[in-house]
Design a protein around this motif. Structure first.
Motif, short mmCIF file in Angstrom:
data_model
loop_
_atom_site.label_atom_id
_atom_site.label_comp_id
_atom_site.label_asym_id
_atom_site.label_seq_id
_atom_site.Cartn_x
_atom_site.Cartn_y
_atom_site.Cartn_z
N SER A 40 -9.53 -10.32 -1.29
CA SER A 40 -10.69 -9.55 -0.82
C SER A 40 -10.46 -8.05 -1.00
CB SER A 40 -10.99 -9.87 0.64
OG SER A 40 -9.87 -9.56 1.44
N GLU A 41 -9.24 -7.61 -0.87
CA GLU A 41 -8.92 -6.20 -1.07
C GLU A 41 -8.85 -5.86 -2.56
OE1 GLU A 41 -5.51 -2.94 0.21
OE2 GLU A 41 -5.31 -5.02 0.84
N PHE A 42 -8.33 -6.78 -3.36
CA PHE A 42 -8.19 -6.55 -4.79
C PHE A 42 -9.56 -6.50 -5.47
CE2 PHE A 42 -7.18 -8.02 -9.16
CZ PHE A 42 -6.30 -7.02 -9.51
N THR A 68 -1.54 1.20 -9.61
CA THR A 68 -0.54 0.36 -10.27
C THR A 68 0.66 0.10 -9.36
OG1 THR A 68 0.36 2.32 -11.39
CG2 THR A 68 -1.13 0.90 -12.66
N ARG A 69 0.97 1.03 -8.48
CA ARG A 69 2.02 0.79 -7.51
C ARG A 69 1.52 -0.09 -6.37
NH1 ARG A 69 2.72 5.72 -5.44
NH2 ARG A 69 1.69 6.85 -7.08
N TYR A 70 0.30 0.18 -5.90
CA TYR A 70 -0.23 -0.51 -4.74
C TYR A 70 -0.53 -1.98 -5.05
CZ TYR A 70 -3.05 -1.28 -0.55
OH TYR A 70 -3.53 -1.75 0.62
N ASN A 104 -0.32 -8.04 -7.69
CA ASN A 104 -1.52 -8.64 -8.26
C ASN A 104 -1.56 -8.47 -9.78
OD1 ASN A 104 -2.05 -7.62 -5.42
ND2 ASN A 104 -3.75 -9.04 -5.70
N TYR A 105 -1.14 -7.31 -10.26
CA TYR A 105 -1.12 -7.08 -11.70
C TYR A 105 -0.07 -7.96 -12.37
CZ TYR A 105 -4.08 -3.02 -10.80
OH TYR A 105 -5.11 -2.19 -10.43
N GLY A 106 1.04 -8.21 -11.70
CA GLY A 106 2.04 -9.13 -12.24
C GLY A 106 1.50 -10.54 -12.38
N VAL A 107 0.70 -10.97 -11.40
CA VAL A 107 0.07 -12.29 -11.48
C VAL A 107 -0.91 -12.34 -12.65
CG1 VAL A 107 -1.50 -13.87 -10.28
CG2 VAL A 107 0.40 -12.83 -9.05
N HIS A 162 -9.13 -1.89 -14.07
CA HIS A 162 -9.23 -2.09 -12.63
C HIS A 162 -8.66 -0.90 -11.87
CE1 HIS A 162 -7.81 -3.54 -8.69
NE2 HIS A 162 -8.92 -4.27 -8.70
N ALA A 163 -7.49 -0.41 -12.31
CA ALA A 163 -6.83 0.68 -11.60
C ALA A 163 -7.63 1.97 -11.66
CB ALA A 163 -5.43 0.91 -12.16
N SER A 164 -8.33 2.22 -12.75
CA SER A 164 -9.09 3.47 -12.85
C SER A 164 -10.42 3.38 -12.11
CB SER A 164 -9.32 3.84 -14.31
OG SER A 164 -10.14 2.89 -14.94
#
Length: 164
Positions: free
Chosen positions: A26-28, A51-53, A57-60, A145-147
């Motif tokens: 829900s946060e992502f 990317t740090r936060y 999720n990005y690894g998944v 997503h990050a931007s």
């Protein structure tokens, strides 16, 4: 048995370090925090923070894309299985030279045969294309997503250090 213990320890440490960094779905996917960055500086700071936060999720995402890339390239799976299985079989079943008629077959001969068949098969399965697709698709999704995702209110306090 020792190898199995090492694998379980590796999986446990991976779960404790990487998967603990997973943020809730829900946060992502919080659509209320999505907005177009005002300029390049804003986009860069968002990418740096997100990317740090959202690293777990990005690894998944990268993992899921890697599995998808392998499942859609059966020839790559077959060639990797052939090479890895060949190495394992040679190490397990042929540690000593084998006498067949007048010929002596050594591990070196078996490895040469494995490479003569396996390397062209691997080359034909285009692992570089799969790798670069994975890098491009992951970069596009993660940077997009990050931007677009505004950092939460906690990002304002990320630079504040605790007084000792």
């Amino acid at each position: 048995m020792e190898a199995l213990l090492r694998v379980t320890e590796t999986v446990k440490s991976f779960r404790e370090t990487r998967l603990s960094a997973l943020r809730p779905v829900s946060e992502f996917f919080d659509h209320h925090r999505i907005s177009k960055p005002a300029d390049l500086n804003t986009a860069t700071s968002r990418i740096s923070y997100n990317t740090r936060y959202f690293s777990g999720n990005y690894g998944v995402i990268v993992g899921v894309l890697a599995v998808y890339a392998l499942l859609t390239n059966w020839l790559l799976i077959i060639s990797l299985g052939f090479l890895i299985g060949g190495f394992a079989a040679i190490n397990k079943f042929a540690p000593e030279p084998l006498q067949v008629g007048d010929q002596v077959i050594t591990q070196k001969t078996l490895y040469t045969g494995l490479f003569v068949v396996g390397i062209p098969l691997l080359w034909w399965s285009s692992p570089l294309g799969t790798f670069f697709w994975l890098v491009g698709a992951s970069s596009f999704l993660i940077l997009g997503h990050a931007s677009l995702m505004e950092p939460g209110i906690e990002s304002e306090y990320a630079t504040v250090q605790e007084a000792v």
